[in-house]
Design a protein around this motif. Structure first.
Motif, PDB file in Angstrom:
ATOM      1  N   ALA A 261       0.880  -1.224  -0.006  1.00  0.00           N
ATOM      2  CA  ALA A 261       0.086  -0.058   0.039  1.00  0.00           C
ATOM      3  C   ALA A 261       0.875   1.282   0.011  1.00  0.00           C
ATOM      4  O   ALA A 261       0.756   2.163   1.107  1.00  0.00           O
ATOM      5  CB  ALA A 261      -1.011   0.106   1.402  1.00  0.00           C
ATOM      6  N   GLY A 262       1.587   1.557  -0.989  1.00  0.00           N
ATOM      7  CA  GLY A 262       2.334   2.510  -1.232  1.00  0.00           C
ATOM      8  C   GLY A 262       3.800   2.646  -1.068  1.00  0.00           C
ATOM      9  O   GLY A 262       4.396   1.463  -0.319  1.00  0.00           O
ATOM     10  N   VAL A 263       4.689   3.524  -1.446  1.00  0.00           N
ATOM     11  CA  VAL A 263       6.198   3.392  -1.199  1.00  0.00           C
ATOM     12  C   VAL A 263       6.440   4.793  -0.622  1.00  0.00           C
ATOM     13  O   VAL A 263       5.654   5.848  -0.785  1.00  0.00           O
ATOM     14  CB  VAL A 263       6.884   3.371  -2.624  1.00  0.00           C
ATOM     15  CG1 VAL A 263       6.662   1.944  -3.045  1.00  0.00           C
ATOM     16  CG2 VAL A 263       6.479   4.368  -3.524  1.00  0.00           C
ATOM     17  N   ALA A 264       7.423   5.055  -0.070  1.00  0.00           N
ATOM     18  CA  ALA A 264       8.194   6.126   0.742  1.00  0.00           C
ATOM     19  C   ALA A 264       9.407   6.511   0.136  1.00  0.00           C
ATOM     20  O   ALA A 264      10.103   5.446  -0.034  1.00  0.00           O
ATOM     21  CB  ALA A 264       7.923   6.216   2.197  1.00  0.00           C
ATOM     22  N   PRO A 265      10.051   7.646   0.013  1.00  0.00           N
ATOM     23  CA  PRO A 265      11.377   7.906  -0.205  1.00  0.00           C
ATOM     24  C   PRO A 265      12.111   7.406   0.914  1.00  0.00           C
ATOM     25  O   PRO A 265      11.940   7.074   1.985  1.00  0.00           O
ATOM     26  CB  PRO A 265      11.514   9.429  -0.321  1.00  0.00           C
ATOM     27  CG  PRO A 265      10.194   9.895  -0.655  1.00  0.00           C
ATOM     28  CD  PRO A 265       9.278   9.051   0.169  1.00  0.00           C
ATOM     29  N   SER A 266      13.338   6.728   0.466  1.00  0.00           N
ATOM     30  CA  SER A 266      14.619   6.279   1.356  1.00  0.00           C
ATOM     31  C   SER A 266      14.837   7.162   2.697  1.00  0.00           C
ATOM     32  O   SER A 266      14.884   8.334   2.625  1.00  0.00           O
ATOM     33  CB  SER A 266      15.887   6.224   0.907  1.00  0.00           C
ATOM     34  OG  SER A 266      16.963   5.891   1.673  1.00  0.00           O
TER      35      SER A 266
END
Length: 445
Positions: A261-266
């Motif tokens: 359910a989604g990605v986030a920046p490192s």
């Protein structure tokens, strides 16, 4: 004195920058920080998990493509912008410090983990090669355990697989793995294939909203036609080792929860002490950090103005943009070293492709909606083109052909590593603040 250029991230963005800098600044000392000696083509991970492709097919070797760049096998866990130093944790656990004249940040993204009880402990991700391979092994193991047990409740629990997230990654994961389990379950003695159930839980009102209503509905029909339960407008509230609880109050007994359910920046970007937007490092149209022209960022971890869309729009975190930002970033780094003006990044989106396995796919090339076999031809053609490496293209095409002729040959490999959870495999908690990075750098001999 040779200019020192440190590139963080060996994906298609970081590797693309390194490859071009070898030509543009041949006398520079270029170092690429990456834990693995390959770039990973993320869109192929669902097929790796489903046994359609071997793990190696989703990768492009860095050492074979880069001639003068030195590879540093590790992860950048901190940056001290004031002292221009990067703290690297090598793959054997040591700390190393790299000084730089120019820093290129392309660490990509990680799975976006929200505060849901039990998710960090029991959720599985699909963002790394290890996660994909382990997920495939885990799913096959659940089928074997289901066939071996005499407890009907346990058999049902192990045969239920829940994918949370109805975006591109979630839909492709559920679709490809469902085909694998449908094929494998029929070969396992003592297991009724009708017991195997897949669920896709999506908080939004439709699947993959970016594709448009018609293609979203086409995708929904394909999934439901295969027996996959799709719950729209539904969220996840609790996860434990035997079940999930959904926002409508239902409790599903399961041993497998895949969180897409989604990605986030490192996480590295939020530890730099520099301005961020939703976790991504804020950069100008030339990909340089305002006030810090020696730092360039691109790809999923950078908030890059979308000059084509205009207004306050930023480029979406897709492989398409990351790959095309690489030559601009490399040219601008070379220009800055030579004292020349930099150029802005501008790119018209070519569309999206979604592989649902078999002959099923949906695609929107150049705004044209396609479904079924025509979409699959476009989808697989795009993936081959995006790999850009003849060897990788040949491996993928050959394995697609073998799978098409011989069907599923999935076999459990017996892979194990810790818990197999997404937090452990994606190293979400290992980063240092700029101050901590400065202290750590000073402590390294």
């Amino acid at each position: 004195m040779r200019s020192r250029i440190v590139i963080v991230g060996g994906g298609f963005a970081g590797a693309g920058v390194a490859r071009r800098l070898e030509r543009l600044v041949p006398d520079a000392d270029v170092r690429l920080v990456c834990p693995d000696d390959h770039s990973l083509y993320l869109p192929l991970l669902p097929q790796v998990a489903a046994g359609v492709l071997p793990a190696r097919a989703a990768t492009v070797s860095l050492s074979r493509r880069l001639r003068r760049t030195r590879l540093v096998p590790g992860r950048a866990v901190g940056v001290d912008p004031a002292a221009r130093r990067v703290v690297v944790e090598t793959i054997d656990g040591r700390r190393e410090v790299l000084g730089y004249d120019r820093l290129v940040l392309a660490p990509g993204s990680v799975t976006k983990v929200v505060d849901i009880p039990g998710l960090r402990e029991f959720g599985r991700g699909m963002k790394t090669l290890a996660e994909a391979a382990l997920l495939g092994d885990h799913v096959l193991g659940q089928l074997e355990l289901a066939a071996a047990t005499t407890d009907p409740a346990e058999r049902e629990r192990r045969c239920r697989f829940v994918v949370v997230g109805g975006g591109y990654a979630g839909v492709e994961t559920a679709a490809n793995l469902q085909l694998m389990t449908a094929s494998v379950a029929g070969r396992i003695r003592g297991l009724d294939p009708a017991l195997v159930r897949w669920h896709v839980v999506q908080h939004a009102a439709e699947l993959m909203p970016g594709l448009g209503t018609r293609l979203s509905e086409d995708t929904h029909r394909v999934l439901v036609g295969r027996g996959i339960r799709v719950d729209l407008g539904t969220g996840l509230t609790v996860v434990d080792d035997t079940s999930v609880t959904l926002s409508d109050g239902r409790r599903l007994e399961t041993a497998t929860v895949v969180w897409t359910a989604g990605v986030a920046p490192s996480p590295l970007m939020s530890h730099l002490g520099l301005p961020t937007s939703h976790g991504a490092l804020v950069v100008g149209a030339d990909l340089a950090v305002p006030g810090r022209p020696e730092i360039t960022a691109l790809g999923d971890a950078a908030s890059v103005p979308d000059l084509v869309t205009g207004g306050d729009a930023t480029c979406p975190p897709t492989a398409q943009h990351a790959t095309r930002q690489a030559p601009v970033a490399a040219a601008n780094v070379a220009a800055s070293l030579a004292g020349r003006p930099t150029t802005p990044y501008r790119h018209h989106d070519l569309g999206l492709v979604v592989d649902l396995g078999g002959a099923d796919a949906v695609a929107k090339p150049l705004g044209i909606g396609l479904a079924g076999l025509p979409a699959q031809v476009v989808t697989r053609g795009y993936h081959l083109w995006a790999l850009r490496a003849p060897g990788a293209m040949a491996r993928v095409a050959t394995n697609w052909a073998l799978h098409g002729v011989g069907g599923s040959s999935s076999v459990r490999l017996g892979l194990t590593t810790g818990s197999g959870g997404l937090v452990e495999l994606e190293h979400l908690d290992d980063y240092l603040s700029a101050e901590q990075a400065g202290a750590a750098a000073g402590a390294v001999p």
